[in-house]
Design a protein around this motif. Structure first.
Motif, PDB file in Angstrom:
ATOM      1  N   GLU A 142       0.826  -1.203   0.000  1.00 24.90           N
ATOM      2  CA  GLU A 142       0.000   0.000   0.000  1.00 24.90           C
ATOM      3  C   GLU A 142       0.862   1.256   0.000  1.00 24.90           C
ATOM      4  OE1 GLU A 142      -3.096  -0.206  -0.514  1.00 24.90           O
ATOM      5  OE2 GLU A 142      -3.437   1.952  -0.498  1.00 24.90           O
ATOM      6  N   ASP A 143       1.991   1.204   0.751  1.00 20.64           N
ATOM      7  CA  ASP A 143       2.898   2.353   0.755  1.00 20.64           C
ATOM      8  C   ASP A 143       3.465   2.600  -0.624  1.00 20.64           C
ATOM      9  OD1 ASP A 143       4.204   1.527   4.055  1.00 20.64           O
ATOM     10  OD2 ASP A 143       2.379   2.605   3.438  1.00 20.64           O
ATOM     11  N   GLY A 144       3.749   1.503  -1.322  1.00 24.56           N
ATOM     12  CA  GLY A 144       4.272   1.658  -2.677  1.00 24.56           C
ATOM     13  C   GLY A 144       3.267   2.288  -3.609  1.00 24.56           C
ATOM     14  N   LYS A 145       1.978   1.952  -3.454  1.00 26.16           N
ATOM     15  CA  LYS A 145       0.954   2.552  -4.300  1.00 26.16           C
ATOM     16  C   LYS A 145       0.858   4.049  -4.048  1.00 26.16           C
ATOM     17  CE  LYS A 145      -1.814  -1.680  -4.472  1.00 26.16           C
ATOM     18  NZ  LYS A 145      -3.109  -2.317  -4.123  1.00 26.16           N
ATOM     19  N   GLU A 146       0.921   4.442  -2.786  1.00 22.91           N
ATOM     20  CA  GLU A 146       0.883   5.869  -2.485  1.00 22.91           C
ATOM     21  C   GLU A 146       2.080   6.591  -3.067  1.00 22.91           C
ATOM     22  OE1 GLU A 146      -2.744   5.834  -1.088  1.00 22.91           O
ATOM     23  OE2 GLU A 146      -1.480   7.635  -1.174  1.00 22.91           O
ATOM     24  N   GLY A 147       3.257   5.915  -3.056  1.00 22.16           N
ATOM     25  CA  GLY A 147       4.440   6.527  -3.659  1.00 22.16           C
ATOM     26  C   GLY A 147       4.278   6.734  -5.152  1.00 22.16           C
ATOM     27  N   VAL A 148       3.623   5.773  -5.819  1.00 18.82           N
ATOM     28  CA  VAL A 148       3.381   5.919  -7.254  1.00 18.82           C
ATOM     29  C   VAL A 148       2.439   7.089  -7.510  1.00 18.82           C
ATOM     30  CG1 VAL A 148       2.432   4.798  -9.298  1.00 18.82           C
ATOM     31  CG2 VAL A 148       3.830   3.486  -7.690  1.00 18.82           C
ATOM     32  N   ARG A 149       1.388   7.193  -6.703  1.00 23.60           N
ATOM     33  CA  ARG A 149       0.443   8.300  -6.885  1.00 23.60           C
ATOM     34  C   ARG A 149       1.126   9.650  -6.658  1.00 23.60           C
ATOM     35  NH1 ARG A 149      -2.936   4.544  -3.660  1.00 23.60           N
ATOM     36  NH2 ARG A 149      -4.394   3.503  -5.114  1.00 23.60           N
ATOM     37  N   ALA A 150       1.973   9.694  -5.654  1.00 26.94           N
ATOM     38  CA  ALA A 150       2.697  10.946  -5.394  1.00 26.94           C
ATOM     39  C   ALA A 150       3.616  11.307  -6.567  1.00 26.94           C
ATOM     40  CB  ALA A 150       3.506  10.815  -4.098  1.00 26.94           C
ATOM     41  N   LEU A 151       4.202  10.285  -7.160  1.00 28.42           N
ATOM     42  CA  LEU A 151       5.080  10.518  -8.309  1.00 28.42           C
ATOM     43  C   LEU A 151       4.289  11.018  -9.511  1.00 28.42           C
ATOM     44  CD1 LEU A 151       8.017  10.351  -9.180  1.00 28.42           C
ATOM     45  CD2 LEU A 151       7.638   7.989  -9.887  1.00 28.42           C
ATOM     46  N   PHE A 152       3.088  10.489  -9.708  1.00 22.94           N
ATOM     47  CA  PHE A 152       2.245  10.992 -10.788  1.00 22.94           C
ATOM     48  C   PHE A 152       1.923  12.460 -10.575  1.00 22.94           C
ATOM     49  CE2 PHE A 152       1.296   8.006 -13.934  1.00 22.94           C
ATOM     50  CZ  PHE A 152       1.232   6.736 -13.403  1.00 22.94           C
ATOM     51  N   LYS A 153       1.610  12.826  -9.337  1.00 18.62           N
ATOM     52  CA  LYS A 153       1.274  14.218  -9.047  1.00 18.62           C
ATOM     53  C   LYS A 153       2.471  15.129  -9.317  1.00 18.62           C
ATOM     54  CE  LYS A 153      -2.142  12.928  -5.496  1.00 18.62           C
ATOM     55  NZ  LYS A 153      -2.496  12.959  -4.058  1.00 18.62           N
ATOM     56  N   ARG A 154       3.659  14.663  -8.930  1.00 16.75           N
ATOM     57  CA  ARG A 154       4.870  15.462  -9.193  1.00 16.75           C
ATOM     58  C   ARG A 154       5.095  15.653 -10.694  1.00 16.75           C
ATOM     59  NH1 ARG A 154       9.841  12.746  -6.509  1.00 16.75           N
ATOM     60  NH2 ARG A 154      10.838  14.353  -7.782  1.00 16.75           N
ATOM     61  N   ALA A 155       4.902  14.581 -11.439  1.00 14.49           N
ATOM     62  CA  ALA A 155       5.123  14.666 -12.885  1.00 14.49           C
ATOM     63  C   ALA A 155       4.154  15.639 -13.532  1.00 14.49           C
ATOM     64  CB  ALA A 155       4.991  13.275 -13.504  1.00 14.49           C
ATOM     65  N   LEU A 156       2.891  15.630 -13.061  1.00 15.28           N
ATOM     66  CA  LEU A 156       1.901  16.528 -13.652  1.00 15.28           C
ATOM     67  C   LEU A 156       2.095  17.952 -13.189  1.00 15.28           C
ATOM     68  CD1 LEU A 156      -1.202  14.198 -13.371  1.00 15.28           C
ATOM     69  CD2 LEU A 156      -0.146  15.013 -15.482  1.00 15.28           C
ATOM     70  N   ALA A 157       2.757  18.138 -12.052  1.00 18.37           N
ATOM     71  CA  ALA A 157       3.012  19.493 -11.559  1.00 18.37           C
ATOM     72  C   ALA A 157       4.093  20.196 -12.368  1.00 18.37           C
ATOM     73  CB  ALA A 157       3.400  19.444 -10.084  1.00 18.37           C
ATOM     74  N   GLU A 158       4.914  19.423 -13.102  1.00 22.37           N
ATOM     75  CA  GLU A 158       5.958  20.021 -13.925  1.00 22.37           C
ATOM     76  C   GLU A 158       5.333  20.681 -15.156  1.00 22.37           C
ATOM     77  OE1 GLU A 158       9.267  18.905 -11.554  1.00 22.37           O
ATOM     78  OE2 GLU A 158       9.124  20.216 -13.313  1.00 22.37           O
ATOM     79  N   LYS A 159       6.126  21.503 -15.816  1.00 24.20           N
ATOM     80  CA  LYS A 159       5.652  22.134 -17.037  1.00 24.20           C
ATOM     81  C   LYS A 159       5.654  21.105 -18.154  1.00 24.20           C
ATOM     82  CE  LYS A 159       7.193  26.822 -15.945  1.00 24.20           C
ATOM     83  NZ  LYS A 159       8.046  27.960 -16.372  1.00 24.20           N
ATOM     84  N   THR A 160       4.473  20.599 -18.472  1.00 27.90           N
ATOM     85  CA  THR A 160       4.355  19.562 -19.493  1.00 27.90           C
ATOM     86  C   THR A 160       3.412  20.027 -20.578  1.00 27.90           C
ATOM     87  OG1 THR A 160       2.558  18.507 -18.270  1.00 27.90           O
ATOM     88  CG2 THR A 160       4.785  17.703 -17.843  1.00 27.90           C
ATOM     89  N   SER A 161       3.603  19.472 -21.760  1.00 25.64           N
ATOM     90  CA  SER A 161       2.702  19.779 -22.863  1.00 25.64           C
ATOM     91  C   SER A 161       1.399  19.016 -22.691  1.00 25.64           C
ATOM     92  CB  SER A 161       3.363  19.406 -24.194  1.00 25.64           C
ATOM     93  OG  SER A 161       3.596  18.011 -24.241  1.00 25.64           O
ATOM     94  N   THR A 162       0.426  19.385 -23.480  1.00 22.98           N
ATOM     95  CA  THR A 162      -0.873  18.709 -23.403  1.00 22.98           C
ATOM     96  C   THR A 162      -0.758  17.240 -23.748  1.00 22.98           C
ATOM     97  OG1 THR A 162      -1.912  20.799 -24.032  1.00 22.98           O
ATOM     98  CG2 THR A 162      -3.245  18.802 -24.246  1.00 22.98           C
ATOM     99  N   ARG A 163       0.064  16.961 -24.743  1.00 25.31           N
ATOM    100  CA  ARG A 163       0.253  15.562 -25.145  1.00 25.31           C
ATOM    101  C   ARG A 163       0.897  14.748 -24.033  1.00 25.31           C
ATOM    102  NH1 ARG A 163       4.456  12.934 -27.154  1.00 25.31           N
ATOM    103  NH2 ARG A 163       5.655  14.877 -27.285  1.00 25.31           N
ATOM    104  N   GLN A 164       1.902  15.323 -23.371  1.00 28.93           N
ATOM    105  CA  GLN A 164       2.563  14.610 -22.280  1.00 28.93           C
ATOM    106  C   GLN A 164       1.618  14.412 -21.093  1.00 28.93           C
ATOM    107  OE1 GLN A 164       5.887  17.157 -21.618  1.00 28.93           O
ATOM    108  NE2 GLN A 164       7.127  16.280 -23.270  1.00 28.93           N
TER     109      GLN A 164
END
Length: 1787
Positions: A1728-1750
């Motif tokens: 379960e801790d690993g799943k939360e880490g993955v979700r946190a990583l997704f949030k970090r990735a989306l917080a970066e300046k990304t294009s619409t396609r990315q």
């Protein structure tokens, strides 16, 4: 600084105040100091850098203002010194000194009391005796140097303390730079010359502009230099990854920089300045000092110094001079270049004015290198300190002398010769900035500016000289030692690092050890430093053993040994000859024959034997040759024109082949010319047919001209033609009839040895045209009948050349008969007017022909003297060497010329009579258009007339000149230029019937055969001729035929002409340039537009105008090739082709499987079925027809084999975004496992189908993968070219293999029927299986078609009777039929029974099975060969057919590693046969009589059956079978490997090795992949059956013949598969050293260490090493791969750390986040801790300046993760966040 009476006030010494002084005084009153003229230029001039001793902006005034001082001289001097220190050395925290008057005694007492403190203070300030070092030579430093070497583009200067600097040509002076620029600019007009040639051209044109550094400088000349740079970054890197620093000191002699810091104030008498010559005058030189624009220097001719004159001075030349005075206006400084001084017996130096020592200095900037000063010794350093002298110059500046420049390596001299407080003379050799001080030298040769000894030391002991007994004179423990090298006055110095090469020496001992004072050793001179006056010596053994130390030591022509360093892309090879010395082998000198792949023969590290061709020490260039013909030659070398004499024999290399001969290059770039007549004893017409560039030839020198550097050589053996032959040749007269024997026959001539001359070996040439009097065909017929050794009589000697030793013969009966009768002309005196003579056509021209006779006599026949019927024919109807009979009509004895006529006397009289006859009514014109012409005969060539248009055709205008005189104007004779043609398709449309045109008569048109007759043709085959006219504007300007007719000889290749289409055939079109000149245009060359080529008749009507370029001209056969395409695309050769190029092509051949298309005259290629259409169902070759023009795209180019592959796909040749149903496959990398592909059946094989899916990619389909159902006669269901559809099951990129399945279940993805499990089996059920293992108590049987279900058949259940040895009945792998006795579902155990009584009801089935098994020979069903990913049973297709319905398709990973190596693609274990017992044929007595009877039947059938014809449909089963198959396909590696496996199963290891060696030698060189398969098989074989030594030997050979990196990887994989981890680890360590630039090696090694759990720490340490070895651009990918390895095989936490570091370092993070997320999802999301880490990583990735396609891709991946690992709530959360993101973007 001098007496008080002569010294000016102290404040006047301040350079800042000197320029402000308003008082002008006489220079003679200032103690010989120059007047500080405050000129505008001098005050405004700013040097490039501040002086080393420049004061800061915040310093106080140097001296107080005011009147005369009341201080005592000692007090005044002390105060002045302190003040000068504050001003000049930037003492930041110094206190101002008191200026009050103090008693003298108190001051002296204070000096004595603080003496020790001052000494300590001096040490603290860094005033110690130290020499000049590389680190101290910072940019801006000034140093005194001595020229040690003069090169073409730079100077080498010896600097103090064993340093060397270099002065580029552009850093000498500004005047010299302007001269060089002018030379280059003047020679820019010649584009073919390089810079050196341009300079050379300028030299030859004007000696005044000569840029020769050797004429401007001399060895041993002293100069002051400015340090520009003291380091240079090298391209190479150290093992640690840091860049190496190349220690190179770059200097400048430019006076602007060398006089840095000098102003007019510092220019006192005795001050040294560097000056460059700006102009040469009668009485001296005008010099540039670099100090302001107005201040110049003048060097009188009397002050030039020894060995110099004004006439030798060059503009831009630099000299070190001394200031001796100043002109009255203060703008010219008087200089002296007489620096050399001679020491007297008392040690004092005397010389010219330049020898004056500096007695006063306004500022410390005066003390520049080269200046002579007087120094007060304040300390003598010895013992633990650096040995040397410390002192002060004029009480102002600290100065040091190191041990080198203080005593010359004799420490006792320092103490005995010098004492503290003593004043000595010294010379400044360098200036130090921090701490501020001067470096001085008191060496005698530096003080006197001379050499240490009278003779040049480098000539006494040159570099590389070995001294057998060198005695150690003195030792400096931490520096080195001095040697007595046998030259008085010049010792040798050995640095401590060069004392021994065995071990590193930290400290030397004077009294003990191997290298103590007085000991004698062997040493070698490695250099000489003229500044230090020392030989540089080495005692290292490696230096003593080294063959060469410098390029100068290598002699031209010497045979040397070296090691291959590397092979360049250009084909050149770099050979290492010694440490720091490399040679270059040009591509022409790699071998006696041209190598296609030199990199395969010359690998790094291979030792070679070479010979030196050329050395250039100035460029450190050595050219070598590896040609055996030159290396092993004992002939003398030719290395200079001066030392070469006639008759010298040597070996050379052809570098250029010309029509008249060839250029042969020898050693030192000496070239000679080899005439075509000297190439061979035989006649050679074209040298290109017999010789090639790069060929080695043995020649002897015919003549040599050293002045013009010309050499003439010959390949003919001079011994074959001696004095006897010369005498015999001289006696042979032209015109004589001889006999001979044919000794050689070539394509065009015969070599005949003439008999009866008294000497053998005199040969003549008999060409085909001189064999008969008939046509060439007749002569060819006679030529074909002649053979070598045949004797010929009646040979006429036509010509002889005694110098060339050549004789020309003839067998023409007419000439031989005339010679025998004495009527053959052989000299000019034999010519008689009116006599009829026999000759042959020597040449033809536009105005006549030349007739040849014996002895080189030539007569001329003019056109008017030819018969009228031949005057209009090309070449007048004659061919070269044609027999001819003429009458001599005129002789000119003065010019020795005569004229012939071929007309008979009667015909000449008749022509004359006709000409004189007048009033012939038939020749009168009727109603002429031009009234001037009364007779038809008036229309002569060149006449201007009027012509009336009668009719208009496509290619001509029919006109009439009179009612009875017709003419025509060809369309090619109407328009002058291309632009003049208004209607290109119908050029003559602008004319109308009845138009009257101005025209010129140029010839006659033959109406019968439509030929254009000769220009002066006056007769026609018809009674009334049809005249050929021209209406070109340039032709009708004036009368005359000149320039109106164009001959084929006037047309040159690449020229452009306006042509007119005459007709079109299937393959080409014909166009006219002139009425009688017609050229051929290939259909593809008519236009660049393919649409026009498809409608030829419409686009190119007859008569249309075309602008064509000439491709080829063949005047001999009257052939002309043209092209109407654009110049850029007209000559489409193979070299101009490029992938993706779309070009028109013409279909030349159509087959069922491909279309052959020609895209140019020399380039054609096929279009396969897969490249015909984007939809394979529409790919049909029937849609193409021969000669059709289509658009094709070049998709592949095979340069070595000159082949191209074409495509006609619409997406390729039309629009790239057209729909593509079947994607294009060009290489195996385009094929992925799981792809659904369509393809065409390429071959129907007994093993399955081979399907072409695109390009060179062919997929293999097993029989079992053809269908989900059983296909009984499957071969009849498939044909070549059939379209099939399948799924890619496996891809092996290494071997280029693709496996494909045509099963509908695989294509559709539907699940296969589940295999049988325990629940589906019942007691009493009869099943089929295979023997899995054999034990003493029974056999284990695996059930076919099950989930690996196996059970035991006890010994008691095997047979109805007792069995002693089970192995005699069964072997592992045997197919059996068993009955289930019992099943235990809980324990999952099954008991089987094999008793025959269990199967009484199925006897017939057994017999049928036995019958099927009886077919064929010996049972080799257990023998398997694995090729890449394809396992093929050796028992053929029958077993596959039987098992197709019973067994599932074998998965590729089912082969256990214990039974064979899948590494490399081959199985050598034969573990199945190893576990078999004795042959099953020898059964026990328990066998029934019926079984024995069956075996006898089977054996009998096998003996009778001849299986030779069935080899194509069954596997080979004997040595003979393999040999027969190999004869048919010797390049099949699979067949060779099966042969090796066959021998290994018979325990014939040596035979298997022999087969492997045969395979390597037999398989063609181009089949590299096939050879590589055999090499990999050898490695597998040696790993299984050989020893470590045999494996190592095979591996070394494999690396030599294949790519070394690939072989290393294969062997490492073998080691891993065989669990030889230690050897794999050792091999990986070697790989990361050899192939450190490949990131894959590092990653594979780390993967191995982590996967095998060898050493995780070692695997992680590899990352740092890899980052040091690889460039920074690859670090990102490298770290990410190591992070993935940590997740997969190591510590995931470490992997996270690596990814986090990457995210923090690099800006582009989208790819990193994707990789990071993939790893976390796969390996870190279980908890379960690993799943939360993955979700946190997704949030970090989306917080970066990304294009619409990315962002879309991230949300999609996140949603998939939540669906598989999360719950409904988390899925809804992701969906909500995605919507919010979209809404935010829209706002």
């Amino acid at each position: 600084m001098g007496s008080e009476k002569k010294r000016k006030r102290p404040q006047d010494a301040d350079p800042r105040r000197a320029n402000k002084s308003e008082t002008k005084k006489n220079p003679a009153t200032a103690n010989k100091r120059l007047k500080p003229e405050a000129s505008t230029a001098a005050s405004k001039f700013e040097p490039p850098k501040l002086s080393t001793f420049c004061s800061s902006k915040d310093e106080e005034t140097s001296f107080p203002r005011g009147g005369g001082s009341v201080l005592t001289p000692l007090e005044f001097k002390q105060i002045s010194n302190d003040a000068a220190k504050d001003v000049l050395f930037e003492a930041e925290n110094a206190k101002a000194k008191s200026t009050k008057k103090k008693p003298m005694r108190e001051e002296l007492k204070k000096d004595k009391k603080s003496k020790r403190d001052e000494s300590k203070k001096g040490e603290q300030k860094g005033i110690k005796a130290e020499g000049l070092s590389y680190k101290r030579l910072v940019p801006g430093t000034l140093v005194l140097g001595c020229i040690s070497q003069i090169n073409q583009t730079d100077l080498a200067l010896s600097l103090p303390n064993n340093l060397t600097g270099f002065v580029p040509l552009t850093s000498i002076s500004e005047s010299l730079n302007k001269r060089v620029e002018a030379l280059v600019r003047d020679s820019d007009d010649d584009e073919d010359e390089d810079v050196e040639e341009k300079i050379g051209t300028a030299k030859s044109e004007s000696s005044e502009d000569d840029v020769d550094l050797k004429a401007m400088f001399q060895i041993g000349q002293y100069l002051r230099a400015y340090v520009v740079s003291s380091s240079e970054l090298a391209n190479s890197k150290s093992p640690s990854g840091s860049k190496k620093i190349k220690k190179r000191i770059e200097l400048s002699l430019d006076p602007v920089m060398a006089n840095n810091g000098l102003t007019t104030t510092e220019l006192v008498v005795g001050c040294t300045v560097q000056a460059s010559v700006t102009s040469v005058e009668d009485h001296g030189l005008v010099m540039n000092l670099g100090i302001g624009n107005d201040l110049k220097g003048f060097l009188s001719s009397k002050e030039l110094g020894k060995g110099r004159s004004v006439t030798d001075a060059k503009e831009g030349q630099v000299m070190l001079c001394t200031t001796i005075g100043l002109s009255s206006n203060g703008k010219i400084v008087k200089l002296s270049g007489d620096l050399e001084q001679k020491p007297s017996k008392k040690g004092k130096y005397s010389g010219g004015k330049a020898a004056w020592w500096l007695s006063s200095a306004p500022t410390v900037d005066t003390f520049l290198p080269g200046t002579g000063v007087e120094v007060l010794i304040t300390d003598i350093a010895k013992g633990s300190k650096a040995v040397g002298i410390v002192g002060k110059v004029m009480g102002l500046v600290d100065a040091t002398m190191d041990f080198f420049h203080a005593s010359g390596w004799r420490e006792k001299d320092i103490e005995s010769k010098f004492k503290v407080g003593e004043k000595i003379k010294a010379r400044v050799i360098a200036t130090y900035a921090e701490p501020h001080k001067l470096a001085l030298s008191i060496l005698p040769h530096v003080l006197s500016f001379t050499r240490p000894i009278e003779n040049e030391p480098t000539t006494i002991l040159p570099t590389s000289t070995i001294i057998n007994s060198a005695k150690i004179l003195n030792i400096e423990p931490k520096t080195g030692l001095s040697l007595d090298v046998g030259v008085p006055g010049v010792p040798g110095f050995v640095h401590i690092s060069r004392v021994s090469s065995d071990s590193r020496i930290e400290v030397l001992s004077k009294d003990s050890g191997l290298h103590q004072t007085g000991s004698v050793h062997m040493a070698r001179i490695i250099g000489y430093n003229s500044m230090d006056g020392l030989y540089l010596v080495s005692m290292e053994q490696k230096v003593l053993d080294q063959p060469f130390l410098r390029v100068e030591d290598i002699k031209i022509g010497e045979v040397v040994k070296g090691t291959i360093n590397r092979v360049l892309d250009s084909g050149r090879v770099i050979v290492s000859l010694a440490e720091g010395i490399t040679g270059i082998v040009d591509e022409l000198h790699l071998s006696d024959i041209k190598l296609k792949h030199p990199e395969k023969k010359f690998r790094e590290g291979i030792e070679v034997k070479a010979r030196v061709l050329l050395t250039d020490p100035s460029k450190r260039k050595v050219m070598l040759t590896l040609k055996k013909a030159i290396v092993n030659s004992d002939a003398p070398i030719i290395s200079s024109y001066e030392d070469t004499s006639s008759g010298t024999r040597s070996v050379g290399t052809l570098v250029k082949i010309l029509p008249s001969g060839a250029v042969v290059k020898f050693f030192s770039d000496v070239c000679g010319f080899l005439p075509i007549s000297e190439m061979s004893e035989a006649y050679i017409q074209d040298p290109h047919e017999h010789f090639t560039v790069g060929q080695s030839v043995n020649v002897h020198v015919l003549s040599v001209d050293p002045t013009n550097q010309k050499l003439r050589v010959s390949c003919r053996d001079p011994n074959l033609f001696g004095e006897v032959h010369k005498v015999a040749l001289a006696k042979l007269p032209p015109g004589d009839v001889v006999s001979g024997t044919v000794v050689e026959k070539s394509a065009d001539d015969l070599i005949v040895e003439i008999n009866g001359l008294g000497a053998e070996g005199i040969r003549g040439v008999l060409v085909i045209g001189q064999l008969t009097d008939g046509s060439r065909e007749k002569s060819l017929g006679v030529f074909k009948k002649l053979r070598a050794g045949q004797k010929l009589d009646g040979l006429l000697v036509l010509e002889k050349h005694e110098e060339r030793r050549s004789i020309t013969l003839s067998m023409k009966p007419s000439l031989v008969k005339a010679a025998k009768r004495g009527r053959m002309i052989s000299k000019f005196e034999d010519v008689n007017e009116g006599e009829r003579v026999k000759g042959w056509v020597r040449n033809t021209t536009l105005h006549g022909l030349f007739v040849g006779f014996a002895g080189g006599i030539v007569g001329v026949v003019y056109k008017r003297d030819l018969p009228a019927e031949v005057q209009s024919l090309p070449n007048f109807g004659f061919v070269k060497n044609q027999s001819i009979t003429g009458r001599v009509v005129y002789i000119d004895p003065s010019e020795r010329r005569f004229r012939l006529s071929l007309n008979s006397a009667k015909s000449e009289e008749k022509v004359s009579a006709v000409a004189n006859t007048a009033g012939n009514s038939e020749r009168l014109t009727v109603n002429p258009v031009d009234a001037r012409f009364k007779l038809i005969d008036d229309y002569t060539p060149g006449k201007l007339t009027k012509a009336k248009v009668v009719s208009i055709q496509e290619t001509q205008l029919n006109v009439k000149l009179a009612d009875n005189v017709q003419g025509r104007i060809d369309v090619s004779l109407v328009f002058e230029t291309w632009d003049a043609i208004k209607d290109k398709k119908s050029p003559l449309a602008l004319f109308k019937k009845g138009d009257v045109l101005d025209a010129k008569v140029i010839g006659i048109h033959d109406a019968r055969n439509h030929r254009f007759l000769a220009i002066t043709h006056q007769k026609s085959n018809t009674k009334t001729p049809i005249f050929e006219l021209s209406a070109k504007p340039s032709h009708i300007k004036e009368e005359g035929i000149e320039g109106c007719i164009t001959k084929l000889e006037d047309i040159t290749p690449n020229s452009t002409w306006v042509t007119f289409l005459n007709n079109i055939s299937e393959e080409c079109a014909w166009a006219n340039i002139m009425p009688d000149i017609r050229g051929r245009i290939r259909i593809l060359d008519l236009s660049d537009n393919v649409a026009q080529l498809k409608t030829l008749q419409k686009s190119f009507p007859v008569g249309c105008a075309l602008k064509c370029q000439v491709l080829r001209v063949d005047s001999e056969h009257s052939k002309l090739d043209l092209s109407a395409r654009s110049p850029s695309s007209s000559a489409l050769t193979f070299d101009k082709l490029a992938k993706g190029m779309v070009v028109p092509g013409r279909v030349t051949k159509v087959t069922d499987r491909q279309v052959l298309v020609q895209i140019s005259e020399s380039v054609s290629g096929p279009i396969s079925l897969t490249d015909l259409a984007d939809d394979f169902s529409q790919a049909n070759t029937n849609g193409y027809s021969k000669n059709e023009v289509i658009r094709v795209c070049i998709i592949d180019i095979d340069s070595p084999n000159k082949r191209v592959t074409l495509s006609a796909r619409p997406s390729r040749v039309m629009i790239s975004d057209l729909p593509v149903k079947d994607p294009e496959i060009q290489a195996i990398v385009n094929v992925k496992v799981g792809d659904i592909r369509r393809g065409f059946v390429k071959q129907v094989s007994p093993k399955g189908l081979f399907v072409t899916i695109g390009g060179n990619v062919t997929a293999w389909t097993k029989i079992s993968d053809l269908s989900d159902g059983f296909l009984k006669e499957w071969e009849g269901l498939f044909t070549v070219g059939q379209l099939v559809k399948g799924k890619i099951m496996a891809v092996d990129s290494t071997l280029g293999h693709v496996q494909m399945s045509l099963r509908e279940s695989d294509i559709s993805g539907k699940e296969k029927p589940k295999p049988a499990d325990y629940s589906s089996l019942k007691e009493g059920q009869i099943v089929k299986g295979k023997v899995k293992n054999i034990a003493e108590y029974g056999v284990f049987i695996s059930v076919d078609g099950s989930q690996n279900i196996s059970g035991l058949c006890h010994k008691s259940q095997i047979a109805d009777s007792a069995i002693d040895d089970i192995s005699k009945l069964y072997a592992t792998g045997d197919p059996v039929k068993a009955k289930i006795i019992s099943i235990d579902l809980e324990k999952k155990r099954i008991s089987f029974g094999l008793k025959s009584s269990y199967f009484k009801d199925e006897v017939s089935e057994d017999e049928s099975e036995d019958g099927s098994e009886s077919e064929g020979g010996a049972d080799l069903s257990a023998v398997k060969v694995c090729l890449g990913l394809f396992w093929i049973d050796a028992d053929g297709e029958s077993d596959e057919r039987e098992q197709e319905q019973e067994e599932p398709s074998v998965e590729m990973n089912d082969a256990p590693t214990s039974e064979g190596l899948s590494t490399g693609g081959f199985d050598w274990s034969a573990s199945i046969l190893d576990k078999r017992g004795p042959d099953t044929d020898s059964e026990g007595d328990s066998n029934s009589e019926e079984e024995k009877h069956k075996k006898k039947k089977r054996k009998k059938a096998q003996i009778k059956e001849d299986l030779t014809g069935n080899l194509a449909t069954r596997e080979p089963q004997s040595v003979a079978d393999f040999e027969r198959l190999l004869l048919g396909d010797p390049n099949d590696s699979k067949l060779w490997i099966m042969y090796m496996s066959f021998e290994l199963q018979l325990s014939e290891v040596e035979k298997a090795r022999g087969i492997a060696e045969r395979a390597i030698k037999t398989i063609a060189l181009r089949e590299e992949s096939e050879k590589q398969n055999v090499w990999i098989a050898m490695l597998n074989m040696e790993s299984m059956y050989g020893t470590d030594e045999t494996l190592e030997e095979a591996f070394k050979r494999a690396c030599q013949y294949n790519e070394a990196q690939g072989m290393h990887e294969k062997l490492a994989s073998i080691y891993i598969q065989t669990s030889k981890t230690e050897k794999a680890d050792d091999l990986f360590k070697v790989m990361i050293k050899k192939f450190s630039q490949d990131p894959k090696i590092w990653v594979n090694y780390a993967d191995f260490l982590l996967s095998s759990k060898q050493s995780c720490d070692a695997a992680r340490a590899l990352l740092q090493r890899a980052m040091q070895a690889l460039p920074q651009s690859q670090h990102k990918d490298l770290i990410s791969k190591f992070a993935k390895l940590e997740f997969r095989s190591g510590d995931p936490e470490r992997g996270r750390t690596l990814f986090e570091n990457l995210l923090a370092t690099f800006k582009k993070k989208s790819d990193l986040y994707n990789m990071f997320l993939d790893m976390e999802i796969k390996y870190g999301s279980e908890e379960e801790d690993g799943k939360e880490g993955v979700r946190a990583l997704f949030k970090r990735a989306l917080a970066e300046k990304t294009s619409t396609r990315q962002a879309k891709a991230l949300f999609k991946k996140w949603l998939e993760f939540e669906k598989s690992k999360g719950d409904k709530k988390s899925t809804e959360t992701v969906t909500r966040k995605a919507k919010e993101y979209v809404e935010a973007k829209e706002e």
